[in-house]
Design a protein around this motif. Structure first.
Motif, PDB file in Angstrom:
ATOM      1  N   ARG A 132     -69.537  13.664  58.123  1.00 16.94           N
ATOM      2  CA  ARG A 132     -68.632  13.716  56.970  1.00 16.94           C
ATOM      3  C   ARG A 132     -67.431  12.790  57.140  1.00 16.94           C
ATOM      4  NH1 ARG A 132     -65.481  19.179  54.884  1.00 16.94           N
ATOM      5  NH2 ARG A 132     -64.015  18.098  53.497  1.00 16.94           N
ATOM      6  N   PHE A 133     -67.129  12.410  58.366  1.00 12.80           N
ATOM      7  CA  PHE A 133     -65.924  11.637  58.653  1.00 12.80           C
ATOM      8  C   PHE A 133     -65.861  10.328  57.855  1.00 12.80           C
ATOM      9  CE2 PHE A 133     -63.816   8.450  61.513  1.00 12.80           C
ATOM     10  CZ  PHE A 133     -62.521   8.944  61.406  1.00 12.80           C
ATOM     11  N   PRO A 134     -66.897   9.476  57.863  1.00 17.45           N
ATOM     12  CA  PRO A 134     -66.816   8.240  57.073  1.00 17.45           C
ATOM     13  C   PRO A 134     -66.666   8.512  55.583  1.00 17.45           C
ATOM     14  CG  PRO A 134     -68.657   8.162  58.626  1.00 17.45           C
ATOM     15  CD  PRO A 134     -68.177   9.568  58.596  1.00 17.45           C
ATOM     16  N   VAL A 135     -67.272   9.597  55.107  1.00 22.12           N
ATOM     17  CA  VAL A 135     -67.156   9.952  53.692  1.00 22.12           C
ATOM     18  C   VAL A 135     -65.708  10.274  53.350  1.00 22.12           C
ATOM     19  CG1 VAL A 135     -67.897  11.560  51.894  1.00 22.12           C
ATOM     20  CG2 VAL A 135     -69.529  10.795  53.637  1.00 22.12           C
ATOM     21  N   ASP A 136     -65.054  11.058  54.206  1.00 22.13           N
ATOM     22  CA  ASP A 136     -63.657  11.429  53.966  1.00 22.13           C
ATOM     23  C   ASP A 136     -62.745  10.208  53.973  1.00 22.13           C
ATOM     24  OD1 ASP A 136     -64.321  14.057  53.692  1.00 22.13           O
ATOM     25  OD2 ASP A 136     -63.556  14.707  55.637  1.00 22.13           O
ATOM     26  N   LEU A 137     -63.016   9.248  54.850  1.00 23.10           N
ATOM     27  CA  LEU A 137     -62.200   8.030  54.885  1.00 23.10           C
ATOM     28  C   LEU A 137     -62.338   7.251  53.580  1.00 23.10           C
ATOM     29  CD1 LEU A 137     -62.702   6.621  58.511  1.00 23.10           C
ATOM     30  CD2 LEU A 137     -60.965   8.205  57.668  1.00 23.10           C
ATOM     31  N   ASN A 138     -63.564   7.147  53.077  1.00 18.41           N
ATOM     32  CA  ASN A 138     -63.782   6.418  51.828  1.00 18.41           C
ATOM     33  C   ASN A 138     -63.137   7.135  50.641  1.00 18.41           C
ATOM     34  OD1 ASN A 138     -65.960   3.954  51.824  1.00 18.41           O
ATOM     35  ND2 ASN A 138     -66.234   5.282  53.592  1.00 18.41           N
ATOM     36  N   ILE A 139     -63.235   8.445  50.617  1.00 22.97           N
ATOM     37  CA  ILE A 139     -62.621   9.212  49.531  1.00 22.97           C
ATOM     38  C   ILE A 139     -61.107   9.055  49.563  1.00 22.97           C
ATOM     39  CG2 ILE A 139     -62.164  11.555  48.691  1.00 22.97           C
ATOM     40  CD1 ILE A 139     -65.011  12.292  49.531  1.00 22.97           C
ATOM     41  N   ALA A 140     -60.521   9.122  50.759  1.00 19.86           N
ATOM     42  CA  ALA A 140     -59.071   8.990  50.891  1.00 19.86           C
ATOM     43  C   ALA A 140     -58.598   7.609  50.442  1.00 19.86           C
ATOM     44  CB  ALA A 140     -58.649   9.251  52.332  1.00 19.86           C
ATOM     45  N   ALA A 141     -59.322   6.558  50.845  1.00 15.26           N
ATOM     46  CA  ALA A 141     -58.939   5.196  50.457  1.00 15.26           C
ATOM     47  C   ALA A 141     -59.068   5.010  48.951  1.00 15.26           C
ATOM     48  CB  ALA A 141     -59.808   4.179  51.197  1.00 15.26           C
ATOM     49  N   TRP A 142     -60.087   5.621  48.353  1.00 15.37           N
ATOM     50  CA  TRP A 142     -60.300   5.471  46.912  1.00 15.37           C
ATOM     51  C   TRP A 142     -59.251   6.247  46.118  1.00 15.37           C
ATOM     52  CZ3 TRP A 142     -63.301   2.098  44.480  1.00 15.37           C
ATOM     53  CH2 TRP A 142     -63.502   2.271  43.107  1.00 15.37           C
TER      54      TRP A 142
END
Length: 269
Positions: A132-142
């Motif tokens: 889930r970690f890469p997903v959370d990074l992408n969501i946060a950046a978006w």
């Protein structure tokens, strides 16, 4: 406890200089491991390929990390080109990582640090959280990033999809195995890129762990993490020199250090 502040009076600007040789070395650092991994995947010993893929991913993280901090000697357009190219080969948006990493430096292990929050987890917890970690990074950046960051994230993923498509169309086993290795590595990034350098430090008053010695060399100096947090504009390959200055000039710095693997790197009182 308040986060560790950058100590005053430490000369570091001379360490930030980037020569053409430095630039070339950093840009080519992951290439031998990438070529070796593909060669092994194409051979009868393909099951050993993930070892080379792991080293490629580690070197790719180091190169990407230097681009994030502008430590390659390029302008920002050049740094972004490096990050997008690596995004395609490593199967993840490095601009999303960059956005969250800069916030990690600003809010180290505190509120607003999406990257660093896994450093407060336990070992098994961070393993479960890994995919889930890469997903959370992408969501946060978006969600939190500006239009600039959103455009860059989109470009990264377009590059990823194009690379994946080329690998699948090729039908080559070594390319498909590379995709599998990179997807698996992305799921472990929270563990070996964040957790291992921050676990146990949230209430210590230090910016991160710092490993010296043989293990640090094997890890391509990526585990001089405390020094990096204090002086992010010092390139990774010069962090050992910076560490020596901090040990010698900052009272209590050496004795307060927390290595990743103490049995390989005992702290001197």
């Amino acid at each position: 406890m308040a986060p560790e502040r950058t100590p005053r009076g430490i000369e570091w600007h001379d360490l930030s200089a980037i020569s053409r040789w430095d630039m070339l070395r950093e840009l080519t650092l992951p290439m031998p491991w990438f070529a070796l991994s593909l060669f092994i995947y194409a051979s009868e010993l393909w099951m050993f390929g993930p070892l080379a893929s792991f080293m490629f991913f580690l070197c790719g993280l180091r190169l990407n990390h230097e681009a994030i901090h502008g430590n390659l000697g390029f302008n920002r357009m050049g740094d972004s080109a490096v990050m997008t190219t690596l995004s395609a080969i490593m199967l993840g948006s490095n601009h999303a990582d960059a956005y969250c990493h800069m916030r990690h430096h600003k809010f180290n292990m505190g509120d607003g640090d999406v990257e660093g929050r896994c450093g407060r987890m336990g070992f098994w917890q961070v393993l479960r959280y890994g995919p889930r970690f890469p997903v959370d990074l992408n969501i946060a950046a978006w969600r939190s990033g500006s239009q600039y960051w959103r455009r860059r994230v989109v470009l990264d993923w377009l590059a990823v999809f194009a690379f994946v498509g080329l690998c699948l169309i090729s039908g080559q086993r070594f390319m498909i195995l590379h995709l599998g290795a990179m997807a698996f590595a992305q799921c472990l990034t929270a563990l070996f890129a964040v957790w291992i350098t921050h676990q146990g430090t949230e209430n210590s008053g230090i910016a991160g762990r710092s490993q010296r010695g043989v293990f640090a060399i094997i890890a391509y100096l990526m585990f001089y993490h405390r020094e990096h947090h204090l002086f992010p504009r010092v390139p990774v390959h010069k962090l050992p020199k910076l560490a020596a200055r901090l040990d010698a000039q900052v009272p209590g710095y050496a004795s307060s250090r927390q290595p990743l693997l103490p049995w390989f790197d005992p702290v001197k009182p």
